[in-house]
Design a protein around this motif. Structure first.
Motif, PDB file in Angstrom:
ATOM      1  N   ALA A  81      33.036  63.937  73.765  1.00  0.00           N
ATOM      2  CA  ALA A  81      33.776  63.232  72.720  1.00  0.00           C
ATOM      3  C   ALA A  81      33.308  63.663  71.340  1.00  0.00           C
ATOM      4  CB  ALA A  81      33.622  61.724  72.891  1.00  0.00           C
ATOM      5  N   ARG A  82      34.224  64.123  70.549  1.00  0.00           N
ATOM      6  CA  ARG A  82      33.949  64.499  69.159  1.00  0.00           C
ATOM      7  C   ARG A  82      34.139  63.265  68.285  1.00  0.00           C
ATOM      8  NH1 ARG A  82      37.729  68.912  67.966  1.00  0.00           N
ATOM      9  NH2 ARG A  82      39.244  67.257  67.870  1.00  0.00           N
ATOM     10  N   GLU A  83      35.200  62.545  68.573  1.00  0.00           N
ATOM     11  CA  GLU A  83      35.493  61.306  67.873  1.00  0.00           C
ATOM     12  C   GLU A  83      35.599  60.201  68.912  1.00  0.00           C
ATOM     13  OE1 GLU A  83      38.758  61.495  65.165  1.00  0.00           O
ATOM     14  OE2 GLU A  83      38.341  63.583  64.663  1.00  0.00           O
ATOM     15  N   TRP A  84      34.608  59.317  68.921  1.00  0.00           N
ATOM     16  CA  TRP A  84      34.512  58.260  69.925  1.00  0.00           C
ATOM     17  C   TRP A  84      35.796  57.429  69.990  1.00  0.00           C
ATOM     18  CZ3 TRP A  84      31.177  57.514  73.744  1.00  0.00           C
ATOM     19  CH2 TRP A  84      31.151  56.278  74.375  1.00  0.00           C
ATOM     20  N   ALA A  85      36.317  57.022  68.839  1.00  0.00           N
ATOM     21  CA  ALA A  85      37.519  56.181  68.794  1.00  0.00           C
ATOM     22  C   ALA A  85      38.723  56.906  69.385  1.00  0.00           C
ATOM     23  CB  ALA A  85      37.810  55.736  67.363  1.00  0.00           C
ATOM     24  N   ALA A 100      38.655  59.342  71.601  1.00  0.00           N
ATOM     25  CA  ALA A 100      38.432  59.491  73.045  1.00  0.00           C
ATOM     26  C   ALA A 100      38.717  58.177  73.769  1.00  0.00           C
ATOM     27  CB  ALA A 100      37.013  59.971  73.322  1.00  0.00           C
ATOM     28  N   LEU A 101      38.273  57.056  73.188  1.00  0.00           N
ATOM     29  CA  LEU A 101      38.566  55.751  73.794  1.00  0.00           C
ATOM     30  C   LEU A 101      40.061  55.468  73.779  1.00  0.00           C
ATOM     31  CD1 LEU A 101      35.684  53.460  72.498  1.00  0.00           C
ATOM     32  CD2 LEU A 101      36.045  54.321  74.821  1.00  0.00           C
ATOM     33  N   CYS A 143      41.576  57.362  76.577  1.00  0.00           N
ATOM     34  CA  CYS A 143      41.309  56.654  77.844  1.00  0.00           C
ATOM     35  C   CYS A 143      42.285  55.490  78.012  1.00  0.00           C
ATOM     36  CB  CYS A 143      39.879  56.115  77.880  1.00  0.00           C
ATOM     37  SG  CYS A 143      38.596  57.343  78.138  1.00  0.00           S
ATOM     38  N   LEU A 154      34.755  56.808  79.555  1.00  0.00           N
ATOM     39  CA  LEU A 154      33.761  57.725  78.991  1.00  0.00           C
ATOM     40  C   LEU A 154      32.423  57.448  79.653  1.00  0.00           C
ATOM     41  CD1 LEU A 154      34.577  57.631  75.179  1.00  0.00           C
ATOM     42  CD2 LEU A 154      35.191  59.389  76.847  1.00  0.00           C
ATOM     43  N   GLU A 170      29.399  60.732  76.509  1.00  0.00           N
ATOM     44  CA  GLU A 170      30.438  61.340  75.674  1.00  0.00           C
ATOM     45  C   GLU A 170      31.487  62.073  76.500  1.00  0.00           C
ATOM     46  OE1 GLU A 170      28.257  63.911  73.069  1.00  0.00           O
ATOM     47  OE2 GLU A 170      27.961  62.312  71.608  1.00  0.00           O
ATOM     48  N   CYS A 189      37.952  65.740  71.856  1.00  0.00           N
ATOM     49  CA  CYS A 189      36.631  66.221  72.291  1.00  0.00           C
ATOM     50  C   CYS A 189      36.409  67.664  71.851  1.00  0.00           C
ATOM     51  CB  CYS A 189      36.510  66.147  73.805  1.00  0.00           C
ATOM     52  SG  CYS A 189      36.658  64.473  74.457  1.00  0.00           S
TER      53      CYS A 189
END
Length: 131
Positions: free
Chosen positions: A60-64, A66-67, A70, A84, A87, A129
């Protein structure tokens, strides 16, 4: 089916499909490829079931983002779940092998469904990511 029977069934299916695998403790690990996409799978055989975890080869490059990817996937999926792990985006699905007469078919269907999910959401996770 007992755990060892589930593992033998998984290994036979992989062998018949020409997929090389390795056994590491309770995990059977191998890779799937579709076009240029390659991802890792780890399967855990338990009594009457196989848990299949498919991992994208990116973090994950940007958590938000990536979430959010998902959440979008989970909103559309009829089986399994995307999450996740640290990451890394992972898809988890369960193959119910309670009926020995349809166990091979159910396992193959779960692996195929997993591959379809990984291919379908590849772009969304690639954008969120880094490889």
């Amino acid at each position: 089916m007992q755990e060892d029977e589930c593992r033998r069934l998984l290994e036979a299916l992989l062998r018949d499909s020409g997929v090389p695998w390795e056994q590491s403790g309770v995990w059977t690990r191998f890779r799937f490829r579709e076009g240029v996409m390659v991802w890792e799978l780890a399967c855990r055989c338990r009594r009457g079931e196989v848990l299949i975890y498919s991992r994208y080869p990116m973090a994950a490059r940007e958590w938000a983002a990536a979430l959010e990817a998902c959440g979008e996937a989970n909103g559309a999926l009829t089986r399994g779940a995307m999450f996740l792990q640290g990451e890394t985006p992972v898809f988890r699905i369960r193959a119910d092998l309670g009926d020995p007469y349809s166990a091979r078919e159910r396992l193959a269907e779960a692996l195929e469904y997993s591959a379809a999910v990984m291919a379908r959401y590849w772009g969304a996770f690639q954008n969120a990511c880094r490889g």
